[in-house]
Design a protein around this motif. Structure first.
Motif, PDB file in Angstrom:
ATOM      1  N   TYR A 177      50.102  39.829  56.189  1.00 17.79           N
ATOM      2  CA  TYR A 177      50.700  40.857  57.035  1.00 17.79           C
ATOM      3  C   TYR A 177      50.940  42.136  56.244  1.00 17.79           C
ATOM      4  O   TYR A 177      51.437  42.100  55.112  1.00 17.79           O
ATOM      5  N   ILE A 178      50.578  43.281  56.862  1.00 16.36           N
ATOM      6  CA  ILE A 178      50.853  44.609  56.316  1.00 16.36           C
ATOM      7  C   ILE A 178      51.597  45.381  57.390  1.00 16.36           C
ATOM      8  O   ILE A 178      51.095  45.546  58.508  1.00 16.36           O
ATOM      9  N   ILE A 192      49.575  45.545  48.531  1.00 20.05           N
ATOM     10  CA  ILE A 192      48.734  45.640  49.719  1.00 20.05           C
ATOM     11  C   ILE A 192      47.375  44.989  49.503  1.00 20.05           C
ATOM     12  O   ILE A 192      46.785  44.419  50.426  1.00 20.05           O
ATOM     13  N   GLN A 204      47.795  43.958  60.636  1.00 20.02           N
ATOM     14  CA  GLN A 204      48.446  45.180  60.199  1.00 20.02           C
ATOM     15  C   GLN A 204      49.019  45.917  61.417  1.00 20.02           C
ATOM     16  O   GLN A 204      48.340  46.072  62.430  1.00 20.02           O
ATOM     17  N   ASN A 223      53.009  48.528  59.422  1.00 24.62           N
ATOM     18  CA  ASN A 223      52.480  49.861  59.706  1.00 24.62           C
ATOM     19  C   ASN A 223      52.949  50.238  61.109  1.00 24.62           C
ATOM     20  O   ASN A 223      53.592  49.443  61.800  1.00 24.62           O
ATOM     21  N   SER A 255      43.922  45.929  62.216  1.00 28.14           N
ATOM     22  CA  SER A 255      45.097  46.739  62.511  1.00 28.14           C
ATOM     23  C   SER A 255      45.336  46.762  64.015  1.00 28.14           C
ATOM     24  O   SER A 255      44.406  46.998  64.792  1.00 28.14           O
ATOM     25  N   ILE A 288      41.113  42.852  57.304  1.00 26.93           N
ATOM     26  CA  ILE A 288      42.342  43.297  57.958  1.00 26.93           C
ATOM     27  C   ILE A 288      42.010  43.781  59.367  1.00 26.93           C
ATOM     28  O   ILE A 288      41.050  44.530  59.556  1.00 26.93           O
TER      29      ILE A 288
END
Length: 370
Positions: free
Chosen positions: A321-322, A6, A289, A324, A268, A266
């Motif tokens: 990219y994360i 991450i 995210q 979630n 989200s 980041i």
């Protein structure tokens, strides 16, 4: 770190798959957390480092090897508590401030002056340090705060309220006083975030859960400047010890371009964003995210797999990219649904990575494509 996926994604580095964690992954959808709540009230858990550590680790232990980050068990309303307001958790209704701020004069009379964050929120810092030790490098630890606008909303409304008439009354009748309150919250927020990193947090997230209740003009006036200031001041104070920072502005679809320029690594996204459109807007400036609709986890196995796979493929899985949810996991979600979501992210991420490697062409020393 045994798993720094991450952190690499946050820095914009290529990753073998998309890392994944879930907002509110430690909480009341877990049977082990519900058992803990049978013995202790919510804020006792928050304010007792050993219990907060236990709650933080519960999803990491249950979903061993599937989560790529832990997030400290706490609450965004610890800042209003530290500033002098009473906060309670009402069964079935959530957090409440039984005696919110009613006027600018009330603000000046009741809020503490200079706040010693190291003392007032010492229990959070101790929980972070304890959790870092207990994690033993399995995954990074995320610290967090509520954003100034969201905290001002709670401090004046007293609870989550769809109309937000009280806080907007402040904004339009007392704009200067509103900025004074936002300034007070910002100062505490900066000290709190810096303290979290020094205690051991390796990534930070700022939650502006009521961002979408503002018009674009009011967002630029009452929210964005404070978000930018928080990012700038935290990094300036930490200097070489600065960590990646994420911003979550729920419902503020109109502000994505501004957020991508705000200095956070980041951004989200909630579930109302289209992944392809979001990627076009940010143009690789930040790591994205999100953003699965949380209620999908209450659906059938087929629906969880279908929607998760669609999301991961739309965002891509090897860079910036994360994975979630688009908001916190809902209390009614099943642990099996959560596990299926995590496993699907892993599977699809590996498939994308393998396809990328197979399609990658290089030239041998004679110049031929191999």
């Amino acid at each position: 770190m045994r798993n720094d996926l991450i952190l690499r994604a946050a820095r914009g580095e290529k990753t073998e798959r998309a890392p994944v964690w879930v907002m509110r992954q430690a909480g009341r959808y877990l049977p082990e957390f519900r058992k803990l709540r049978e013995e202790y009230d919510f804020f006792t858990i928050c304010q007792t480092p050993k219990l907060a550590t236990e709650a933080t680790l519960q999803p990491i232990n249950r979903y061993d090897g599937l989560l790529d980050a832990a997030i400290i068990f706490s609450d965004i309303l610890v800042i209003p508590q530290a500033m002098g307001l009473k906060v309670v958790m009402l069964p079935g209704k959530g957090p409440s401030l039984p005696d919110p701020l009613k006027s600018p004069e009330d603000m000046r009379l009741r809020l503490k002056g200079k706040i010693d964050v190291q003392q007032e929120l010492k229990y959070v810092f101790e929980a972070i340090t304890m959790t870092r030790h207990e994690l033993q490098g399995r995954v990074p630890l995320i610290g967090f705060v509520g954003g100034p606008w969201t905290l001002m909303t709670f401090m004046t409304e007293g609870r989550s309220n769809r109309m937000l008439s009280k806080v907007k009354n402040w904004m339009y009748k007392n704009p200067n006083d509103s900025h004074e309150l936002l300034r007070k919250i910002t100062d505490v927020t900066v000290d709190f975030l810096v303290g979290q990193v020094r205690a051991g947090a390796q990534m930070l997230q700022v939650f502006e859960s009521f961002a979408g209740e503002l018009s674009p003009l009011d967002f630029e006036r009452f929210l964005l400047p404070y978000l930018i200031e928080i990012n700038d001041r935290v990094k300036a104070e930490l200097k070489d010890d600065a960590v990646p920072m994420a911003v979550y502005a729920k419902g503020a679809w109109f502000a994505l371009d501004s957020l991508a320029d705000s200095g956070y690594e980041i951004v989200s996204l909630d579930w109302t964003h289209d992944p392809a459109a979001a990627k076009v807007i940010v143009k690789g400036r930040v790591t994205l995210q999100g953003n699965l609709e949380p209620n999908v986890l209450m659906g059938s196995d087929e629906e969880i797999v279908r929607e998760t796979e669609k999301m991961v493929r739309a965002f891509g899985s090897s860079e910036r990219y994360i994975a979630n949810l688009g908001h916190g996991i809902v209390p009614g979600a099943s642990v099996e649904g959560m596990e299926l979501f995590l496993k699907t992210v892993h599977r699809v991420g590996r498939e994308i990575g393998e396809t990328s490697r197979q399609n990658h062409c290089t030239e041998d020393e004679e110049g031929f494509i191999v």
